[in-house]
Structure formats: structure tokens, C-alpha cells
Design a protein around this motif. Structure first.
Motif, PDB file in Angstrom:
ATOM      1  N   PHE A   1       0.682  76.674  50.296  1.00 44.29           N
ATOM      2  CA  PHE A   1       0.554  76.028  48.986  1.00 44.29           C
ATOM      3  C   PHE A   1       0.255  74.550  49.190  1.00 44.29           C
ATOM      4  N   ARG A   2      -0.958  74.151  48.858  1.00 48.44           N
ATOM      5  CA  ARG A   2      -1.380  72.761  49.039  1.00 48.44           C
ATOM      6  C   ARG A   2      -1.142  71.990  47.747  1.00 48.44           C
TER       7      ARG A   2
ATOM      8  N   SER B   1      -3.178  71.168  42.676  1.00 50.46           N
ATOM      9  CA  SER B   1      -2.703  72.065  43.731  1.00 50.46           C
ATOM     10  C   SER B   1      -3.597  73.294  43.820  1.00 50.46           C
ATOM     11  N   HIS B   2      -3.549  73.963  44.971  1.00 56.10           N
ATOM     12  CA  HIS B   2      -4.216  75.246  45.121  1.00 56.10           C
ATOM     13  C   HIS B   2      -3.524  76.055  46.217  1.00 56.10           C
TER      14      HIS B   2
ATOM     15  N   ARG C   1       0.587  68.356  54.513  1.00 60.62           N
ATOM     16  CA  ARG C   1       0.472  69.722  55.018  1.00 60.62           C
ATOM     17  C   ARG C   1       0.857  70.697  53.905  1.00 60.62           C
ATOM     18  N   PRO C   2       0.382  71.924  53.995  1.00 59.21           N
ATOM     19  CA  PRO C   2       0.744  72.902  52.965  1.00 59.21           C
ATOM     20  C   PRO C   2       2.179  73.391  53.151  1.00 59.21           C
ATOM     21  N   LEU C   3       2.755  73.887  52.058  1.00 56.11           N
ATOM     22  CA  LEU C   3       4.095  74.473  52.090  1.00 56.11           C
ATOM     23  C   LEU C   3       3.961  75.983  52.265  1.00 56.11           C
TER      24      LEU C   3
ATOM     25  N   ASP D   1      -7.682  78.618  38.914  1.00 52.82           N
ATOM     26  CA  ASP D   1      -7.427  78.091  37.561  1.00 52.82           C
ATOM     27  C   ASP D   1      -5.967  78.258  37.172  1.00 52.82           C
ATOM     28  N   ALA D   2      -5.373  79.412  37.496  1.00 53.74           N
ATOM     29  CA  ALA D   2      -3.971  79.670  37.129  1.00 53.74           C
ATOM     30  C   ALA D   2      -3.037  78.714  37.849  1.00 53.74           C
ATOM     31  N   VAL D   3      -3.313  78.432  39.116  1.00 47.28           N
ATOM     32  CA  VAL D   3      -2.458  77.517  39.882  1.00 47.28           C
ATOM     33  C   VAL D   3      -2.649  76.082  39.392  1.00 47.28           C
ATOM     34  N   ALA D   4      -3.884  75.684  39.169  1.00 45.46           N
ATOM     35  CA  ALA D   4      -4.153  74.316  38.730  1.00 45.46           C
ATOM     36  C   ALA D   4      -3.579  74.036  37.343  1.00 45.46           C
ATOM     37  N   LEU D   5      -3.545  75.050  36.466  1.00 45.92           N
ATOM     38  CA  LEU D   5      -2.995  74.862  35.131  1.00 45.92           C
ATOM     39  C   LEU D   5      -1.501  74.585  35.194  1.00 45.92           C
ATOM     40  N   ALA D   6      -0.816  75.229  36.122  1.00 39.85           N
ATOM     41  CA  ALA D   6       0.632  75.037  36.250  1.00 39.85           C
ATOM     42  C   ALA D   6       0.978  73.838  37.109  1.00 39.85           C
TER      43      ALA D   6
END
Length: 383
Positions: free
Chosen positions: A266-267, A251-252, A273-275, A242-247
Motif C-alpha cells: 500500500f503506497r 494512495s494506490h 516505502r509501501p506498507l 479509483d476506489a483506493v484514491a477516493l478513500a
């Protein structure tokens, strides 16, 4: 929970008695004393590990950290030097509903030692209740001597003398006669501070690290990947996502485990591809560091954040404010910031925000709108 913080003669904090609540924001223009307040809190925490004198040395010694203005300020006259009438003293303390503690540091009597400039602990006191009064004293230290109040109210000698540079919090332990001292020491040691995470190319947070369960992230963020994975497994369900998606909508974060070495993946929406942690932008990495710090599965009694908004885009401030409000449900929080947009984001999320604005008055830091009658009760004992 702390209800009062008191500091005297530390940098620009000539005399400050600050009320505290659950979620506190200390704000003000540059140069008003916010950093001094943050450092004073760290000094108090260092006392529990016998590190206050060493911490002062890193700042240039006691004489470099003392209030640099006159002993008595006359607002109707120009500032000028006067003959000192009181002993040099740097005093710090706090109080809560159950216990209070204070420390008074001063200069030694010169005796020809090369350590004559080292500060000495002249006085310490631990008492029951929200303010100091003779009947509430539990343990006190005058110079090297410690004495303890027994259950019958009689004073007893502690049994041994302390060195002038040793705090009774860290060097005196008597679980039978003074269990309150151990309780307060453990509380101070649980205080957690986060200040200006590094996000440069060589920052510890960008490196692949051996991962172990990490309920408390290190101050430099070197174990951020392990801390995020720990939140995923034993933290509040869904809180990390939730914290990542809010910002960063869409992403997740995943944690890649390669033979025990943990790395952030970090997708982001639109990427194939993820970072990795080494590829993340400074702002993205800094936000993930705050996620790991504020969603900790092991909250402290006091969490102190120094300018958490630094290097974050304004669009991320509401998400960061949401993290702070979540953290304040489990811990007392003090946020030091000069960002009015960040304060506004906090105000939009909670009605329980206690805002303290610092201003300068004749060089001394004061709290805007606080008069002598508005201060919490506080008294410094004589030496």
C-alpha cells in the motif's frame, strides 16, 4: 432478482413478508431483528447445499431458533402463554418475477431415536411467477415424497423418497422433467455473503498467500491480495485505483509477487516505502477487503453485506457507499446496517435505494410503516 422475502417463526421474525428491489438497505436499532434477517437468508442459501438442518444445529437447534413469543398476540392484553393450536414450523421462502421457492421445517414425531430433536423438512415448493398458486406449482415435496408437474399439467412421482433432513434442492436432480429446480439451486448457490472481516494481527488477510486468479474473494478475505490483482487485470479498468484514491487521496495499491506468493503493498503519499498487509491499520485493511469483495469481476445474483461499515472511520463511509452502488449495477444487493450516516451516504449517491426499517412490536420484528395491505402477495401452503 428477488422481489419478495418471507420468513415465519424464526427468532424475532414471527411473520415477515418483505418487498425487495435492486439495492436494498435493512436498518433499525439494535435488537430489532436485522441479524435474524441476515441469518434467515443464509439458511435459505444453505438449503441449496443441504446444509439448512446443520446450520440450525449450530444455532442451538430448531427449538432455540423458533419464535419465543405466544402463538397468538393480543395487543389489548398482557403477553401470556396459550395452548398451541398449530404444528411447530419454521418457514422461509422467496419469490422473483420468474420463480419462487419455500421450505417448511418442523419437529419429527418422536420414535425413540437420539435424533428426535433434529428438524425435518415437511414441505418444499417451487413455482413459476411472483406468487404461489396451485396452477403455478412446478415441483413440490410433502414429507419425503417429491412430485413434478409435466408439460401437460399432470403430476408425476419423482421416483425416489428423500430423507427427512434432505432438501429437494440439493438431493433431487432431474434435468429433463424439472430443469427449473436445477436453475433455482444454482441461483441460491451463487448468493454471496460477507460478514465482519477479521483484521486482528493474526487475520488471514494479513498473511502472505500463494496467489492464483481469484475473481471471487473468500469469505474470510484470506486471498485478498490475489483478488485485488485479479480486479486489476480483468476487472473494470481503473476501478481499483479509483476506489483506493477516493478513500485515501494520493494512495494506490500494488501486489508484490515473490515466487508465486502474493502480498499487498500500500503506497501512501509522504511515505518512502509501501506498507505491507501486516502493517496496515485495521480500517485500511478492512476497506481494501470491501474493495476486493464489491469490485468482483464475477458478480453474484445476490450479494448480502452485514454491517460493512463496522470499524471504518466516518470519512470512509462515502467511499464505501460508492462501492456498494457500483456493485448494485451488476448484482442485487442487500445491506444490513444500523449506521444512519452510512445510509445517508448511500442516499446521496442514488435515487434507487430501497430502505427498509425494522422495528419491534410486542417482541416481534416488523417493517416500519408496512400494514397488511402493503405486503407483497404471499401464501404458505398447508402441510
Amino acid at each position: 432478482m428477488l422481489t419478495t422475502l418471507a420468513v415465519e417463526n424464526y427468532r424475532s421474525l414471527r411473520r415477515m413478508v418483505m418487498p425487495l428491489r435492486g439495492l436494498n438497505v435493512v436498518t433499525g436499532a439494535n435488537g430489532t431483528g436485522k441479524s435474524s434477517l441476515y441469518r434467515a437468508l443464509r439458511l435459505l442459501a444453505d438449503a441449496s447445499r443441504n446444509g439448512a438442518v446443520a446450520a440450525l444445529a449450530r444455532e442451538g437447534g430448531l427449538q432455540s431458533t423458533l419464535w419465543a413469543g405466544p402463538e397468538h398476540v393480543r395487543k389489548d392484553r398482557p403477553v401470556q402463554g396459550t395452548v398451541r393450536t398449530k404444528a411447530v414450523g419454521l418457514r422461509m421462502g422467496f419469490a422473483g418475477d420468474d420463480y419462487g421457492y419455500l421450505m417448511d421445517l418442523g419437529l419429527p414425531i418422536p420414535n425413540g431415536s437420539v435424533f428426535d430433536l433434529d428438524p425435518e423438512i415437511k414441505r418444499e415448493a417451487l413455482w413459476a411467477g411472483p406468487f404461489l398458486r396451485p396452477a403455478a406449482l412446478l415441483v413440490e415435496r410433502v414429507n419425503r415424497e417429491v412430485r413434478i408437474r409435466s408439460g401437460s399439467g399432470e403430476w408425476q412421482r419423482g421416483g425416489h423418497q428423500l430423507q427427512t433432513f434432505d432438501s429437494m434442492l440439493s438431493e433431487f436432480a432431474d434435468p429433463e422433467r424439472a430443469p427449473e429446480l436445477l436453475t433455482v439451486r444454482d441461483r441460491l448457490r451463487s448468493w454471496r455473503f460477507y460478514d465482519h472481516f477479521r483484521t486482528d494481527a493474526d487475520a488471514p488477510a494479513r498473511r502472505v498467500q500463494i496467489g492464483t486468479r481469484t475473481p471471487v474473494m473468500a469469505p474470510d478475505g484470506s486471498d485478498v491480495a490475489a483478488a485485488l490483482q485479479t480486479i486489476k487485470e480483468i476487472g473494470a479498468k481503473g476501478a481499483l485505483n479509483d476506489a483506493v484514491a477516493l478513500a485515501f487521496p494520493g494512495s494506490h495499491v500494488e501486489i508484490v509477487n515473490t515466487a508465486g506468493r502474493f502480498e499487498i503493498a500500500f503506497r501512501q503519499h509522504g511515505l518512502l516505502r509501501p506498507l505491507s498487509g501486516a502493517e496496515l491499520s485495521d480500517g485500511t485493511l478492512r476497506y481494501l477487503l470491501w474493495v476486493a469483495a464489491l469490485l468482483t469481476p464475477r458478480p453474484p445474483e445476490l450479494l448480502v453485506l452485514n454491517e460493512p461499515e463496522t470499524s471504518l472511520h466516518p470519512d470512509l463511509l462515502p467511499a464505501l457507499a460508492n462501492l456498494v452502488v457500483i456493485a448494485a449495477k451488476e448484482a442485487q444487493v442487500i445491506v444490513v446496517t444500523h449506521s444512519r450516516p452510512f445510509v445517508a451516504s448511500l442516499e446521496a449517491l442514488t435515487d434507487d435505494l430501497h430502505t427498509i426499517e425494522l422495528v419491534k412490536d410486542h417482541g416481534a420484528t416488523t417493517i416500519a410503516g408496512q400494514g397488511p395491505l402493503d405486503e407483497p402477495p404471499w401464501k404458505w401452503p398447508t402441510r
